[in-house]
Design a protein around this motif. Sequence first.
Motif: not given
Length: 252
Positions: A117-128
């Motif tokens: 994978g190249d990157d990740y965001v964790t929930k909850p997250f901002s759409l921006e």
Amino acid sequence: MNIPTQAPGAARSALKRADGTAVRVLVVDDEATLTDLLQMALRYEGWEIRTAADGREALTIARDFRPDAIVLDIMLPDLDGLQVLNRLRTSGSDVPVLFLTAKDSLDDRIAGLTAGGDDYVTKPFSLEEVVARLRGLIRRSTLLAADESGPDIVVGDLVLNEDSHEVMRDGEPIELTATEFELLRFLMRNPRRVLSKAQILDRVWSYDFGGRASVVEIYISYLRKKIDAGREPMIHTVRGAGYMLKIPTVGS
């Protein structure tokens, strides 16, 4: 999740494919509400969006749609996100993948990055944040595809050679330790993007320091002394967020 009050891309230039057509993004998540919100935010960017609710559907759509990036939830009802990614890579696809992971799931994040994978965001997250991460992934994948012929990573007057491990700024050689080199390489592969201490720990040291994020501060200070000493600074601290490498503004 923070919902944007205006189009996330309103103040930015439109991002297009090399042939001038709209960027294509595949969003894969079994939560319909979340998928709808992501679809809305990404369409504000002028991008073409497809969605899938499970892993098998995602693989079918990816084959025909040929996306420029994929937003991929790790927890899916059939194949999980890691299995989807593995099948994509096995089929020869190098499409950038942004994982969505459960909050505070360090194991998921490391597993996703290790799997390709190249990157990740964790929930909850901002759409921006998702939009910004995707823009960075798409830009970098395009640049890297164009520069595959050589081992040099170039940001302004800073040059890093991945084969020889030589680093130069404005033509002057800079001696780095192995860890300093890996940290600089990570920064240079992500120019103008804020990298958190947690991301740097995961990518450069490959494991959690159990809260000892101070090691990042120490190595950033080492790099600054070698890269920025006597020159316009390229390594910047973004208070409360992390660090960013960018080309100095002319006349700054």
